[in-house]
Design a protein around this motif. Sequence first.
Motif, mmCIF file in Angstrom:
data_model
loop_
_atom_site.group_PDB
_atom_site.id
_atom_site.type_symbol
_atom_site.label_atom_id
_atom_site.label_comp_id
_atom_site.label_asym_id
_atom_site.label_seq_id
_atom_site.Cartn_x
_atom_site.Cartn_y
_atom_site.Cartn_z
ATOM 1 N N GLY A 65 19.781 32.265 -5.344
ATOM 2 C CA GLY A 65 21.320 32.041 -5.272
ATOM 3 C C GLY A 65 21.874 32.387 -6.492
ATOM 4 N N GLU A 88 21.850 25.208 6.067
ATOM 5 C CA GLU A 88 23.038 25.348 5.494
ATOM 6 C C GLU A 88 23.867 26.511 5.994
ATOM 7 N N ARG A 91 26.965 28.560 3.999
ATOM 8 C CA ARG A 91 26.405 29.311 2.828
ATOM 9 C C ARG A 91 25.659 30.537 3.275
ATOM 10 N N ASP A 94 28.095 33.286 4.411
ATOM 11 C CA ASP A 94 28.659 34.163 3.365
ATOM 12 C C ASP A 94 27.677 34.946 2.679
#
Length: 282
Positions: A65, A88, A91, A94
């Motif tokens: 990340g 998740e 996220r 994205d």
Amino acid sequence: MNRPSVPAPEDLAVQGAALLADGRPLEAIDVLRQAMAGGDPSAPDLLVRAYFDSGSFRAVVDWLGPLVEQGHVRFAGRLGVALVQLGERERAEDALRLAVETGDVPAANDLAILLRDEGRLVEAVHLLVDAAADGDQLAAANLVELQLEAGDLPAAAAAAERYASERRPDTILALADVRAQQGRAADADELYRRAGELGALRAHIAYAQFLLARGDRETAEQELREAERIAEPGWAFALGRFLLDDGRVDDARRCLQIAVDEGDQDALAALAELDGVDVDEY
């Protein structure tokens, strides 16, 4: 007094790769972290693989990340996959979109699966059309499967016929699925066999399902046993489900437990069915 020699980073990377090949990813992690700290250029990719093979998805996210945020976008695709595993999804989308936008064409497959699972099938199909046009083998095959799932057999047939190539075995498997849907059983049978010979990813399992639909359980089992022999992805659940339906409980349990250990939720449901309990009781 001589100090013990410290392994060179490249030697540690080789050792880590050997541990991965031997199915020991947890041991590989420590070795590869040392190799990466020493600056070996192959260590980061090997370490990502070790984390994935060991199911350490939170460690992947915690490490990759910040790297992606700092501009190391080559890791964005794998970050997205790890985020999917952790649930998740926003996220993950994205990260996967960033991967695709920065030239990681194969990441389109993971993003398309995410979109499909969210009911955004049209978006997923458009994404795979572009990836297939850019030459991604898996995208071409996935495009056909998603079009079949959407019930658009003409579009699936057109894509399958356009992209089918023996240089890309999964496209032969996709064409086999189309021919089966079209009712062209003889053509489908020949294509499933050829896809298996060429090494398409799930050819033996797909052929077995085709044979089961035609009532040929004996040959279907032969195909599932071959899938087990070559460790085809998903073999444990496919064979376990077949054996369970056939009343061979002990053999079914062995296969289903292997699939459960690999994180297969369908296998967990089948195992609960076998034991006569709710899934939540496991």
